[in-house]
Design a protein around this motif. Structure first.
Motif, short mmCIF file in Angstrom:
data_model
loop_
_atom_site.label_atom_id
_atom_site.label_comp_id
_atom_site.label_asym_id
_atom_site.label_seq_id
_atom_site.Cartn_x
_atom_site.Cartn_y
_atom_site.Cartn_z
N GLU A 51 -53.16 60.46 44.81
CA GLU A 51 -51.99 61.07 44.16
C GLU A 51 -52.13 62.58 44.16
OE1 GLU A 51 -52.09 59.17 40.37
OE2 GLU A 51 -51.19 57.30 41.11
N PHE A 52 -53.35 63.09 43.98
CA PHE A 52 -53.57 64.54 44.00
C PHE A 52 -53.19 65.14 45.34
CE2 PHE A 52 -56.40 68.09 45.06
CZ PHE A 52 -56.04 69.00 44.07
N ILE A 53 -53.49 64.44 46.43
CA ILE A 53 -53.19 65.00 47.76
C ILE A 53 -51.75 64.67 48.19
CG2 ILE A 53 -55.60 64.99 48.48
CD1 ILE A 53 -55.06 62.51 50.14
N GLY A 54 -50.94 64.17 47.25
CA GLY A 54 -49.52 64.00 47.53
C GLY A 54 -49.08 62.58 47.84
N SER A 55 -49.92 61.60 47.56
CA SER A 55 -49.60 60.18 47.80
C SER A 55 -49.07 59.96 49.22
CB SER A 55 -48.57 59.68 46.78
OG SER A 55 -49.06 59.78 45.47
N PRO A 56 -49.83 60.35 50.23
CA PRO A 56 -49.36 60.18 51.61
C PRO A 56 -49.07 58.72 51.96
CG PRO A 56 -51.71 60.69 51.57
CD PRO A 56 -51.19 60.93 50.20
N ASP A 57 -49.78 57.79 51.31
CA ASP A 57 -49.57 56.36 51.59
C ASP A 57 -48.17 55.90 51.27
OD1 ASP A 57 -50.75 56.99 48.92
OD2 ASP A 57 -50.23 54.89 48.52
N ARG A 58 -47.49 56.55 50.33
CA ARG A 58 -46.13 56.14 49.94
C ARG A 58 -45.10 56.45 51.02
NH1 ARG A 58 -45.08 55.27 44.25
NH2 ARG A 58 -47.04 55.30 43.06
N LYS A 59 -45.50 57.28 51.99
CA LYS A 59 -44.58 57.63 53.08
C LYS A 59 -44.80 56.75 54.31
CE LYS A 59 -45.49 62.31 51.46
NZ LYS A 59 -46.20 63.58 51.77
N MET A 60 -45.74 55.81 54.22
CA MET A 60 -46.15 55.03 55.39
C MET A 60 -45.77 53.56 55.26
SD MET A 60 -50.02 56.56 55.71
CE MET A 60 -50.33 58.32 55.61
N HIS A 61 -45.55 52.93 56.41
CA HIS A 61 -45.38 51.48 56.47
C HIS A 61 -46.75 50.89 56.85
CE1 HIS A 61 -41.21 52.94 57.30
NE2 HIS A 61 -40.95 52.03 56.37
N ILE A 62 -47.44 50.37 55.84
CA ILE A 62 -48.83 49.97 56.01
C ILE A 62 -48.96 48.45 56.08
CG2 ILE A 62 -51.13 49.96 54.97
CD1 ILE A 62 -50.49 52.69 53.76
N ILE A 63 -49.73 47.97 57.05
CA ILE A 63 -50.11 46.57 57.15
C ILE A 63 -51.59 46.51 56.79
CG2 ILE A 63 -50.37 44.59 58.71
CD1 ILE A 63 -48.06 45.95 60.39
N HIS A 64 -51.90 45.83 55.69
CA HIS A 64 -53.24 45.85 55.10
C HIS A 64 -53.98 44.57 55.50
CE1 HIS A 64 -55.70 46.91 51.23
NE2 HIS A 64 -56.30 47.30 52.33
N VAL A 65 -55.15 44.70 56.12
CA VAL A 65 -55.88 43.56 56.69
C VAL A 65 -57.26 43.44 56.06
CG1 VAL A 65 -56.70 42.48 58.81
CG2 VAL A 65 -54.63 43.90 58.86
N ALA A 66 -57.55 42.26 55.50
CA ALA A 66 -58.87 41.95 54.95
C ALA A 66 -59.37 40.65 55.58
CB ALA A 66 -58.81 41.82 53.43
N GLY A 67 -60.61 40.28 55.27
CA GLY A 67 -61.18 39.04 55.81
C GLY A 67 -62.65 39.25 56.15
N THR A 68 -63.33 38.15 56.49
CA THR A 68 -64.76 38.23 56.84
C THR A 68 -64.94 38.47 58.32
OG1 THR A 68 -65.29 36.69 55.04
CG2 THR A 68 -66.97 37.03 56.72
N ASN A 69 -64.32 37.66 59.15
CA ASN A 69 -64.44 37.77 60.60
C ASN A 69 -63.06 37.94 61.22
OD1 ASN A 69 -67.32 37.37 60.91
ND2 ASN A 69 -66.97 35.24 60.32
N GLY A 70 -63.00 38.74 62.29
CA GLY A 70 -61.76 38.86 63.06
C GLY A 70 -60.81 39.94 62.63
#
Length: 466
Positions: A51-70
């Protein structure tokens, strides 16, 4: 130590303010030294700095990927599908194999050294303004913040963002609201941080699920599926579940250049595709491709324009380093570093045609289940020779520990095949012997750690994508 870090930052910023350009290797060296000074922060603290650096993530279309393998493979396949559909795509993944710039990709290519140095300088200024005092970002947090500044300054239509470790407490989970959440196969890894059962690990990965955000996940284990579906229901997240039987008719076939590829079909309740092709000999990659196909479906359902041919062509042109990758004729590297990954690797390695001798180069880090991986290797019965090497990282298993583990597993296992073992204190020495002794018709494999894959590549002078 923190005073030393502050002094280094001030010296670098003074040079930047004077108009001097920083060199890549000094920026890279600074980043490499960060773990000696810092510890991981909470998601709330990470979000506060975003938030201090201007919340750049709010301007992006993000696909968030988690998991163990792959995770990395899914990120790559989905990125190529989106690129084929005409979108510009950023991709932030970890770890890197040889060079840190591999973590930051724009349209399929790592960023240039000059851009890395530019964003590095931008972040140092922000950190000084924020007055972190004795609370400097950790290594991964620093690189994540660089990614946020990078893709703000060099915008892309979509950012495919891979978690570093886990999900719930990962730095990447500080982002505001992704357009899609993805969870790949769940397995036993990083148990000291995530828990020692599949259910607990799945709970950590499910921490990325957001309210009313579509979720794609792989249904490989009942224990993880139950946890993920329960969390998705609590958050009203629409679920797209990838079943193992969606992938059909897997076979190997040569391409026009004679390289072995994987052909397969895919059929779910949403889509059906025949004649799909992957540029790999690894059959396990069809599952990761299936997850990417389902991601495309989820994105289509929220209005993203992706055609059927974008999926087939995107998968066909995708290449991902370090996963059953042929880096030289008859020499494969694979980043398998846990029990599930090793099982998949061994299945593929056993199917690779070999006229004479199969040799494995193995190395591992101490916080992995290397004893179990060694047991799998021996019980597979597919290798004539195993070269065991210490890795060039402080996390490596020592030579004496590796030797003791192989000797112990050999005593306990019922091995009919005569296997020749060699032990080395460096990957370079091991490679020199392997290459010198290799005969016509022999096939060489390297597996056990992504560190090993990177060190093999670096020793042989092969950068990812080359």
């Amino acid at each position: 130590m923190m005073e030393e870090l502050k002094s280094s930052i001030n010296e670098l910023l003074t040079r930047l303010d004077a108009g001097e350009r920083l060199g890549f290797y000094e920026c890279d060296r600074f980043v490499d030294q960060i773990p000696a000074f810092t510890e991981k922060h909470s998601v709330e603290e990470t979000r506060k700095f975003l938030e201090f650096i201007g919340s750049p993530d709010r301007k992006m279309h993000i696909i968030h990927v988690a998991g163990t393998n792959g995770k990395g493979s899914v990120c790559n396949y989905l990125s190529e599908i989106l690129r084929q559909a005409g979108f510009s795509v950023g991709m932030f993944t970890s770890p890197h194999l040889v060079k840190v710039t591999e973590r930051f990709c724009i349209n399929g290519k790592p960023i240039e050294d000059s851009i890395f140095c530019e964003i590095f300088g931008d972040l140092l200024r922000k950190i000084k303004e924020y007055n972190y005092d004795d609370d400097f970002p950790s290594y991964f947090e620093f690189l994540f913040f660089m990614a946020m500044l990078l893709y703000e300054k060099y915008p892309v239509d979509y950012l495919v963002l891979e978690t570093g470790l886990g999900g719930r407490l990962d730095a990447t989970n500080s982002i505001h609201q992704p357009v899609l959440d993805v969870i790949t196969e769940i397995g036993m890894d990083h148990m000291q941080y995530l828990g020692n059962t599949i259910s607990r690990i799945a709970g950590e990965k499910a921490g990325i699920i957001r309210s009313n955000t579509p979720l794609v996940f792989c249904n490989r284990r009942d224990e993880s599926t139950e946890v993920i579906e329960k969390r998705a229901e609590e958050l009203s997240a629409k679920v797209y579940k990838v079943e193992p039987d969606y992938v059909k008719d897997i076979k190997t076939a040569p391409d026009d250049a004679g390289n072995i590829c994987i052909d397969f079909s895919y059929e779910s309740q949403y889509d059906k595709y025949c004649g799909l092709r992957l540029q790999t000999v690894a059959k396990f990659q069809t599952e990761n491709a299936a997850i990417a196909i389902m991601c495309a479906r989820a994105l289509r359902d929220i209005g993203v324009n992706i055609a059927d041919e974008d999926i087939s062509y995107g998968l066909k042109r995708a290449k991902w380093g370090g996963r059953m990758e042929l880096i030289l004729p008859g020499f494969y590297v694979d980043g398998a570093h846990n029990v599930d990954g090793m099982e998949a690797f061994l299945e593929c390695a056993g199917e690779v045609p070999c006229e004479k001798k199969r040799t494995l180069l193995f190395g591992a880090v101490a916080d992995k289940q290397y004893h179990l991986m060694i047991r799998q290797i021996l019980e597979s019965g597919i290798f004539d020779a195993v070269c065991v090497s210490v890795l060039e990282t402080g996390r490596s298993v020592s030579e004496s520990q590796l030797r003791a583990a192989f000797e112990s597993e050999m005593r306990n296992a019922n091995i009919e095949r005569d296997i020749r073992f060699s032990y080395y204190t460096s990957v370079r020495d091991a490679l020199m012997d392997i290459i010198t002794e290799r005969g016509a018709g022999d096939v060489v494999f390297a597996a056990g750690s992504l560190y090993l894959v990177g060190q093999v590549r670096e020793t042989l002078g092969i950068l990812p994508g080359h």
